[in-house]
Enzyme design. Structure first.
Site, short mmCIF file in Angstrom:
data_model
loop_
_atom_site.label_atom_id
_atom_site.label_comp_id
_atom_site.label_asym_id
_atom_site.label_seq_id
_atom_site.Cartn_x
_atom_site.Cartn_y
_atom_site.Cartn_z
N ASP A 17 0.83 -1.21 0.00
CA ASP A 17 0.00 0.00 0.00
C ASP A 17 0.86 1.26 0.00
O ASP A 17 1.96 1.28 0.57
CB ASP A 17 -0.90 -0.01 1.25
CG ASP A 17 -2.03 0.99 1.15
OD1 ASP A 17 -2.37 1.42 0.04
OD2 ASP A 17 -2.57 1.36 2.21
N GLY A 18 0.35 2.31 -0.65
CA GLY A 18 0.99 3.61 -0.57
C GLY A 18 1.69 4.08 -1.83
O GLY A 18 2.35 5.11 -1.82
N ASN A 19 1.53 3.34 -2.94
CA ASN A 19 2.21 3.75 -4.18
C ASN A 19 1.76 5.15 -4.64
O ASN A 19 2.59 5.99 -5.00
CB ASN A 19 1.92 2.75 -5.30
CG ASN A 19 2.61 1.41 -5.07
OD1 ASN A 19 3.60 1.33 -4.36
ND2 ASN A 19 2.07 0.38 -5.69
N ASN A 65 -10.26 -2.13 -6.76
CA ASN A 65 -9.43 -1.25 -7.59
C ASN A 65 -10.03 -0.98 -8.96
O ASN A 65 -9.64 -0.02 -9.64
CB ASN A 65 -8.02 -1.84 -7.77
CG ASN A 65 -7.16 -1.75 -6.53
OD1 ASN A 65 -6.21 -2.51 -6.37
ND2 ASN A 65 -7.48 -0.84 -5.63
N TRP A 66 -11.00 -1.81 -9.39
CA TRP A 66 -11.67 -1.55 -10.66
C TRP A 66 -12.44 -0.24 -10.64
O TRP A 66 -12.78 0.30 -11.70
CB TRP A 66 -12.62 -2.70 -10.99
CG TRP A 66 -11.95 -3.98 -11.34
CD1 TRP A 66 -11.96 -5.14 -10.62
CD2 TRP A 66 -11.17 -4.27 -12.51
NE1 TRP A 66 -11.23 -6.13 -11.25
CE2 TRP A 66 -10.74 -5.62 -12.41
CE3 TRP A 66 -10.79 -3.52 -13.63
CZ2 TRP A 66 -9.95 -6.22 -13.39
CZ3 TRP A 66 -10.01 -4.13 -14.60
CH2 TRP A 66 -9.60 -5.45 -14.48
N ARG A 68 -11.28 2.58 -9.64
CA ARG A 68 -10.37 3.71 -9.85
C ARG A 68 -10.56 4.28 -11.26
O ARG A 68 -11.16 3.63 -12.13
CB ARG A 68 -8.92 3.27 -9.63
CG ARG A 68 -8.62 2.89 -8.19
CD ARG A 68 -7.16 2.61 -7.98
NE ARG A 68 -6.87 2.35 -6.58
CZ ARG A 68 -5.65 2.15 -6.08
NH1 ARG A 68 -4.59 2.22 -6.89
NH2 ARG A 68 -5.48 1.92 -4.80
#
Length: 249
Positions: A17-19, A65-66, A68
């Site tokens: 996490d955190g990119n 995440n889809w 996004r």
């Protein structure tokens, strides 16, 4: 397994996490954070294999995440395709076996086919099992597992009394591997975000404040050292030793 006197997890799972936040801090596009994150994946995979960890599972792309922006989703799919192309020779060289969990039918058809081909090409490798969670959500996994079980129950006449934890677990995406011993989540968030809900029942949790692109070998060593000090009782009585909840970055 041990490395020196250190007790290592047989199965390590990581929520990377955190990119995006890493990139935003540097006034870079979010995809730059994901690109840097891929470089960290290579380092962590190599280090875990070198240490003798048998299973490494990485939360690469969640079912949520889809939602996004499509531009980011398309960029992530392209990055996944790039990773499979570039990293496969390294996996083969180190004897690492690639597996994937999640609903691959939601991936672009050409990419899903490529993923399956890469998985098949490493199927006989004898080394560490690297599992990528792609289009994965634990609740979705449980629903899919129950659907398959109900289908088999009708066809094979499985009774309700035959249903137990072992039978249900055999229908999960992770049926072929042990449950994780240790879960690492980066970025300082303290939640598991719909990841391996069933499998994490007795997993040790380790949260570190650094973003995934900054997660290095020293950070991995701190997490593994913390795990080696844990007393795992699985509900049984034993000596209590307090452990930290948030790892140092």
């Amino acid at each position: 397994m041990t490395r020196g006197a250190m007790s290592l997890p047989q199965h390590l799972a990581i929520i990377m996490d955190g990119n995006g936040r890493w990139a935003q801090q540097r006034q870079l596009p979010r995809i730059a954070g994901h690109q840097q994150g891929v470089k960290v994946v290579r380092t962590v995979v190599q280090e875990c294999a070198r240490r003798g960890i048998a299973y490494l599972t990485l939360y690469a792309f969640s079912s949520e995440n889809w939602q996004r922006p499509m531009t980011e989703v398309d960029a992530l799919m392209g990055l996944l395709d790039y990773y499979l192309d570039v990293e496969l020779p390294l996996l083969q060289q180190q004897g690492i076996r690639l597996q994937v969990i999640g609903d691959l039918d939601r991936l672009p058809s050409s990419l899903a086919q490529r993923v399956r081909q890469q998985v098949a090409s490493t199927a006989t490798n004898p080394g560490m099992v690297l599992t990528l969670a792609l289009s994965y959500g634990a609740r979705d996994e449980l629903v899919r597992a129950v659907r398959r079980l109900l289908t088999d129950a009708r066809r094979k006449d499985i009774s309700a009394e035959a249903l137990d934890e072992t039978l249900l677990a055999s229908y999960l995406d992770t049926a072929a591997m042990p449950d994780p011993d240790l879960l690492i989540r980066t970025s300082g968030e303290m939640r598991i975000s719909n990841f391996l809900l069933w499998q994490l029942a007795y997993t040790e949790l380790y949260f570190c404040s650094c973003y995934w692109p900054d997660f290095d070998v020293a950070a991995l060593d701190r997490a593994l050292a913390d795990f080696s000090r844990r007393s795992r009782r699985f509900g049984q009585a034993g000596d209590f030793e307090p452990t930290s909840r948030l790892g140092e970055s």
